[in-house]
Structure formats: structure tokens, C-alpha cells
Design a protein around this motif. Structure first.
Motif, PDB file in Angstrom:
ATOM      1  N   ASP A 185       0.821  -1.216   0.000  1.00 13.62           N
ATOM      2  CA  ASP A 185       0.000   0.000   0.000  1.00 13.62           C
ATOM      3  C   ASP A 185       0.853   1.263   0.000  1.00 13.62           C
ATOM      4  O   ASP A 185       0.334   2.363  -0.239  1.00 13.62           O
ATOM      5  CB  ASP A 185      -0.922  -0.001   1.235  1.00 13.62           C
ATOM      6  CG  ASP A 185      -1.981  -1.096   1.139  1.00 13.62           C
ATOM      7  OD1 ASP A 185      -2.325  -1.489   0.001  1.00 13.62           O
ATOM      8  OD2 ASP A 185      -2.448  -1.570   2.195  1.00 13.62           O
ATOM      9  N   TYR A 225       2.026   8.754  -4.325  1.00 12.82           N
ATOM     10  CA  TYR A 225       1.849   7.380  -4.805  1.00 12.82           C
ATOM     11  C   TYR A 225       0.374   7.050  -4.969  1.00 12.82           C
ATOM     12  O   TYR A 225      -0.510   7.774  -4.465  1.00 12.82           O
ATOM     13  CB  TYR A 225       2.521   6.379  -3.846  1.00 12.82           C
ATOM     14  CG  TYR A 225       1.953   6.399  -2.440  1.00 12.82           C
ATOM     15  CD1 TYR A 225       0.865   5.606  -2.088  1.00 12.82           C
ATOM     16  CD2 TYR A 225       2.511   7.227  -1.462  1.00 12.82           C
ATOM     17  CE1 TYR A 225       0.349   5.623  -0.810  1.00 12.82           C
ATOM     18  CE2 TYR A 225       2.008   7.262  -0.176  1.00 12.82           C
ATOM     19  CZ  TYR A 225       0.928   6.440   0.142  1.00 12.82           C
ATOM     20  OH  TYR A 225       0.411   6.477   1.420  1.00 12.82           O
ATOM     21  N   VAL A 280      -2.277   3.284  -5.576  1.00 11.26           N
ATOM     22  CA  VAL A 280      -2.382   1.822  -5.675  1.00 11.26           C
ATOM     23  C   VAL A 280      -3.772   1.490  -6.171  1.00 11.26           C
ATOM     24  O   VAL A 280      -4.776   2.010  -5.655  1.00 11.26           O
ATOM     25  CB  VAL A 280      -2.119   1.140  -4.311  1.00 11.26           C
ATOM     26  CG1 VAL A 280      -2.254  -0.373  -4.457  1.00 11.26           C
ATOM     27  CG2 VAL A 280      -0.748   1.509  -3.766  1.00 11.26           C
ATOM     28  N   SER A 335       0.671  -0.187  -8.961  1.00 20.88           N
ATOM     29  CA  SER A 335       1.052   0.844  -7.989  1.00 20.88           C
ATOM     30  C   SER A 335       2.054   1.782  -8.642  1.00 20.88           C
ATOM     31  O   SER A 335       2.841   1.379  -9.510  1.00 20.88           O
ATOM     32  CB  SER A 335       1.669   0.224  -6.727  1.00 20.88           C
ATOM     33  OG  SER A 335       2.905  -0.395  -7.023  1.00 20.88           O
TER      34      SER A 335
END
Length: 262
Positions: free
Chosen positions: A108, A134, A136, A145
Motif C-alpha cells: 500500500d 503514490y 495503488v 502501484s
């Protein structure tokens, strides 16, 4: 005195009929060729009997077998190529339909799998005051991701970006598309250069564009694909020299693959 229909024998032993006497054959005319030799010319259809038989073959028949040979040769060659590709595909997963994820699972927090030591050794560091971003996304067919980091040189004067993308294919085989992208790099505009990498996954290569200002490392391990993109505004403003990019990117990818396959 002879009865009608009775046969008579001449002096040479031939029999004739008084009602239908045999008509003697006319002698064949004699001619001379250009060498002065006597030759005979047969008339009344005999020339057809004496002359060699005419060929009844179609002029296209002579082309039939060569054409068939070419077609058969092409078919055999294609079958051999398919067989070679099938045998090779069995080994490298090109034709595989069973998911081969090699145990890769996305985290994650994808930026945490990056080891910053190779970046620091190359003379770069995370930009002060910036935080990695980021995302995911998980799906029954594919998990993806992404991570983006902003880097600067030690003086903070130059900025570059480091992007990573990790993809676990769970339904569709990514091998054909991965190899196709590698084999068609030379067809792209800008004349990019390719460096084949060994010892990293099943297949790996780096594409250099804009004189190295843009460098992309792509790694495939089974049905898992990992990509690292190094992007600077120009070669003159780049933090890391081109020759140092390859070992840096390979070290980053190797560490990330080991972290994601635990």
C-alpha cells in the motif's frame, strides 16, 4: 471363265476380286532436299501418321509443379517457425496462459520499497520540503502501484523526477507486449538507444532518450513488470551522468523486486 465374286490369283500370288479390284497405291512423290538427297513426301493423311505425335500438354502444366513446390516450402517453413516459437514459448512463458506472478504482491506504500542509497551514491537526494506521491489500484485482472519522487542535487539547484510503476498481471500474459515494446524501440521517433540488461528478472532493458536525460528501466519477471523512469529537463541540467544511470537504476529495481516478492 470365272464366276462373279470369284477370286483370281495373279502371277505374284496376290488375290483380287473381279467385282472390286484393288486400287494400287500411288507412289509417294519423290523430292530432293537441299543436299541433293531423295526424300519422300507422304500425302493423303499419311504425313500425320509418319510425323511425331504432337504434345497435348497444356503450356501451364509445366508451371504447376514449381508452384506447388513453392507453396509447400512456404507452409513447411511457417510450420517450423511456429514450432520453434511454441517450443521457445514454453520455456520463456511467451505462450503461457497460466498466471505466473512469482509471488509478487503490491504494497500500500509503494515508495517505501525504494532504497535511497544508490540515489545518494549517484549524487542525488529527495528534494527538501517535498514528499513522495503514490497510488495503488487493485483489480481481479491486474494490480498496479505508482510512486513519484522529486530529487535534487546536493546544492538543491537542479530538480529531477523519479517515477516507478509496478504491475502484477493476473489474467493476461504480458510477455508478448513486453517483448514487442523492446523489439520496436528503434522504430520510435528521437532515435532512442537501448541497453539490454542481464541478471535482472527474465527480461530487462534500459531505453535512453534525449541524450540520456530520459532513462527508463523495464523489468519483467514472470507476469510481474516493474518500471523506473528517470526524467530531467535536459542533459546539461541532469544530476546523474548517463554512465552512472544504469547501475543506479538496476540497484533500485533489484531492491524493489526483492521487497515485493517476499
Amino acid at each position: 471363265m470365272h464366276r462373279p465374286g470369284a477370286q483370281q490369283h495373279n502371277g505374284e500370288g496376290f488375290s483380287t476380286s473381279s467385282e472390286n479390284p484393288a486400287r494400287p497405291l500411288a507412289p509417294a512423290p519423290i523430292t530432293q532436299n537441299r543436299h541433293g538427297e531423295n526424300t519422300f513426301r507422304a500425302d493423303d493423311g499419311l504425313s500425320d501418321l509418319l510425323s511425331p505425335p504432337r504434345s497435348t500438354r497444356s503450356p501451364l502444366r509445366g508451371l504447376l509443379w514449381p508452384t506447388i513446390a513453392v507453396v509447400l516450402t512456404s507452409c513447411i517453413g511457417a510450420a517450423i517457425l511456429v514450432g520453434l516459437r511454441s517450443s521457445k514459448g514454453t520455456e520463456d512463458g511467451y505462450l503461457g496462459s497460466t498466471p505466473d506472478t512469482r509471488g509478487y504482491q503490491l504494497t500500500d506504500t509503494p515508495c517505501t520499497v525504494l532504497d535511497l542509497k544508490p540515489i545518494a551514491a549517484a549524487g542525488a537526494a529527495p528534494a527538501t520540503g517535498s514528499s513522495p506521491t503514490y497510488s495503488v489500484a487493485r483489480h481481479p485482472a491486474v494490480d498496479t502501484s505508482q510512486c513519484r519522487m522529486t530529487l535534487t542535487d546536493k546544492g538543491g539547484r537542479t530538480t529531477v523526477f523519479l517515477d516507478t510503476t509496478a504491475t502484477v498481471h493476473k489474467v493476461s500474459n504480458p510477455v508478448p507486449a513486453f517483448l514487442a515494446e523492446f523489439e520496436t524501440v528503434d522504430q520510435q521517433s528521437g532515435k532512442p538507444e537501448v541497453e539490454k540488461i542481464s541478471g535482472l528478472g527474465d527480461d530487462a532493458y534500459i531505453v535512453y532518450e534525449r541524450n540520456g536525460a530520459l532513462a527508463t528501466l523495464r523489468v519483467r519477471d514472470g507476469w510481474f513488470v516493474y518500471e523506473i523512469l528517470w526524467r530531467s529537463s535536459s542533459p546539461s541540467s541532469d544530476i546523474v551522468p548517463r554512465d552512472a544511470k544504469s547501475p543506479m537504476l538496476q540497484a533500485l529495481a533489484s531492491h524493489a523486486l526483492s521487497e515485493l516478492s517476499r
